[in-house]
Design an enzyme around this catalytic site. Structure first.
Site, short mmCIF file in Angstrom:
data_model
loop_
_atom_site.label_atom_id
_atom_site.label_comp_id
_atom_site.label_asym_id
_atom_site.label_seq_id
_atom_site.Cartn_x
_atom_site.Cartn_y
_atom_site.Cartn_z
N ASP A 77 -30.69 67.01 -16.25
CA ASP A 77 -29.91 66.76 -15.04
C ASP A 77 -29.72 67.90 -14.09
OD1 ASP A 77 -29.99 64.37 -16.81
OD2 ASP A 77 -27.88 64.52 -16.83
N ARG A 95 -42.58 46.57 -6.30
CA ARG A 95 -42.92 46.94 -7.61
C ARG A 95 -41.66 47.95 -7.93
NH1 ARG A 95 -45.57 43.15 -7.17
NH2 ARG A 95 -47.59 42.72 -7.97
N1 LIG Z 1 -14.72 66.71 -23.05
C1 LIG Z 1 -15.23 66.80 -24.24
N2 LIG Z 1 -14.54 67.41 -25.11
C2 LIG Z 1 -15.13 67.49 -26.46
N3 LIG Z 1 -16.25 67.25 -26.74
C3 LIG Z 1 -16.96 66.73 -25.98
C4 LIG Z 1 -16.67 66.47 -24.57
N4 LIG Z 1 -17.53 65.94 -23.74
C5 LIG Z 1 -18.64 65.90 -24.55
N5 LIG Z 1 -18.48 66.43 -26.01
C6 LIG Z 1 -19.28 66.66 -26.96
O1 LIG Z 1 -20.54 67.28 -26.66
C7 LIG Z 1 -21.64 66.15 -26.79
C8 LIG Z 1 -22.55 66.22 -25.86
O2 LIG Z 1 -22.17 65.72 -24.56
P1 LIG Z 1 -22.82 64.71 -23.52
O3 LIG Z 1 -23.38 63.52 -24.70
O4 LIG Z 1 -22.12 64.45 -22.53
O5 LIG Z 1 -24.37 65.44 -23.51
P2 LIG Z 1 -24.50 66.72 -22.52
O6 LIG Z 1 -24.09 67.99 -23.27
O7 LIG Z 1 -23.46 66.57 -21.31
O8 LIG Z 1 -26.17 66.91 -22.69
P3 LIG Z 1 -27.08 65.80 -21.76
O9 LIG Z 1 -27.06 66.27 -20.20
O10 LIG Z 1 -28.42 65.86 -22.26
O11 LIG Z 1 -26.44 64.30 -21.42
C9 LIG Z 1 -20.81 64.65 -26.98
O12 LIG Z 1 -21.48 63.92 -27.83
C10 LIG Z 1 -19.54 65.12 -27.77
O13 LIG Z 1 -19.69 65.36 -28.96
O1 LIG Z 2 -30.84 58.90 -24.57
P1 LIG Z 2 -29.65 58.71 -24.05
O2 LIG Z 2 -28.54 58.98 -24.96
O3 LIG Z 2 -29.80 57.28 -23.40
O4 LIG Z 2 -29.14 59.51 -22.72
C1 LIG Z 2 -29.89 59.41 -21.60
C2 LIG Z 2 -29.02 60.41 -20.48
O5 LIG Z 2 -29.53 61.67 -20.66
C3 LIG Z 2 -30.06 62.52 -19.91
O6 LIG Z 2 -31.33 62.26 -20.10
C4 LIG Z 2 -29.42 63.73 -19.90
O7 LIG Z 2 -28.08 63.88 -19.62
C5 LIG Z 2 -29.46 61.52 -18.54
O8 LIG Z 2 -30.56 61.95 -17.51
C6 LIG Z 2 -29.84 60.20 -18.99
O9 LIG Z 2 -28.71 59.37 -18.27
#
Ligand SMILES: Nc1ncnc2c1ncn2[C@@H]1O[C@H](COP(=O)(O)OP(=O)(O)OP(=O)(O)O)[C@@H](O)[C@H]1O
Ligand SMILES: O=P(O)(O)OC[C@H]1O[C@](O)(CO)[C@@H](O)[C@@H]1O
Length: 308
Positions: free
Chosen positions: A113, A232
């Site tokens: 992202d 599409r």
């Molecule tokens: N505010 C928060 N406080 C504590 N833990 C959190 C919080 N937000 C997210 N987490 C933990 O971090 C994990 C990863 O967060 P998230 O699913 O938002 O992905 P991400 O690190 O933003 O990566 P991606 O961009 O690939 O989604 C969550 O599944 C949760 O375990």
């Molecule tokens: O594979 P999942 O858990 O559906 O998550 C998809 C999400 O993860 C990302 O690939 C990374 O945050 C987003 O762009 C997308 O919305």
């Protein structure tokens, strides 16, 4: 991400530390799903997509008592520092672990992202961008041969960063993304109509999955209903998240992985790494709580100007 894992393990080894790999993200901290990771365990992973440590969403980590358990598990195992590779959610969790329980944490930005504050790059973004552009180049052949409108949805959850960069790189006619100041259905229709009057018979609109107008399918249905277009819709989905990482992602994964370990070894923690103007940047972990960056406005403006 595998480039970063490899760099962490091998830089740590070079400094005389043992690295343990934690599987399935924060779920692995709760389940003690971990094991020593010798340097040879990282052979041939540099060019592989995904993560050899696997990952998982772990909603329980939002609960303070579960984070306390995770910190205790780490302490009991004698793990002295944590390198977290992930996006803003993962960094929020790391920030909380360090602030609440004193677990020394270092963050390496890893998300397609590219929506972390303070860094112009996150691992996976360059690879996902190139994948999306390659896919749209292929779609373009049908669009122009058939004189059709295509709506192509790209990932990015609540960020338009991937959508705007993709749109510019593939010469899209328009881009819809959540942070856009003029993201209206009427503006889109006017843009497509103006291009039609200029003689353009095919168009590609890149739609960020989190756009306020709805998904590409929803916008496509509306255009079909209102204007009877033979359009599409293509949703690129997880195709963007896989595949062999680009050279840039491998290089930054390697640099950040090694730097994170060097800094932890020097007694530093509570930071994440980034890139600013081509140079490696150091940011306080708490900065992840800042608003996420918007795609540069001049880039999205350029999409419109250059697609005339
Ligand atoms: N505010 C928060 N406080 C504590 N833990 C959190 C919080 N937000 C997210 N987490 C933990 O971090 C994990 C990863 O967060 P998230 O699913 O938002 O992905 P991400 O690190 O933003 O990566 P991606 O961009 O690939 O989604 C969550 O599944 C949760 O375990
Ligand atoms: O594979 P999942 O858990 O559906 O998550 C998809 C999400 O993860 C990302 O690939 C990374 O945050 C987003 O762009 C997308 O919305």
């Amino acid at each position: 991400m595998n480039a970063a894992i490899r760099a962490v393990v091998r830089q740590a080894d070079a400094l005389g530390h043992e690295t343990w790999g934690i599987r399935h993200g924060y779920q692995g901290l709760l389940d003690k799903d971990w094991a020593p990771m010798p340097t040879r365990a990282c052979a041939n992973i540099l060019q592989r997509g995904g993560t050899v440590l696997h990952t998982a969403r772990c909603p329980e980590f939002l609960l303070p008592n579960r984070r306390a358990e995770a910190a205790e598990n780490l302490r009991a195992e004698g793990i002295q520092g944590l390198v977290v590779i992930g996006g803003d959610g993962s960094f929020r969790a790391a920030e909380a672990l360090q602030r609440e329980h004193g677990v020394p944490c270092a963050g390496i930005p890893g998300t397609i992202d590219n929506d972390l504050p303070g860094t112009e790059r996150t691992l996976g973004f360059d690879t996902a961008l190139n994948t999306a552009v390659e896919a749209i180049d292929r779609i373009r052949d049908t669009a122009s041969s058939h004189g059709r409108l295509f709506l192509v949805e790209v990932m990015g959850r609540s960020s338009g960063m991937l959508a705007v960069h993709t749109a510019l790189a593939c010469g899209a006619e328009a881009v819809l993304y959540p942070e856009s100041p003029d993201d209206s259905y009427e503006t889109l229709v006017a843009r497509l109509y103006a291009n039609w009057l200029r003689g353009k018979r095919s168009s590609i609109v890149v739609v960020a999955e989190g756009d306020g107008l709805g998904s590409a399918v929803a916008v496509g249905d509306r255009l079909r209903r209102d204007h009877g277009l033979d359009l599409r819709v293509v949703v690129l989905g997880h195709i963007q998240r896989g595949g062999s990482p680009s050279a840039l992602d491998r290089i930054w994964g390697s640099r950040w992985g090694a730097e994170a370990v060097r800094r932890l070894d020097a007694g530093e923690s509570g930071f994440y790494l980034g890139e600013v103007a081509g140079a490696l940047a150091l940011l306080p972990l708490a900065q992840v709580l800042d608003p996420h960056p918007s795609p540069p406005g001049d880039l999205s403006e350029l999409v419109g100007i250059l697609s005339r």
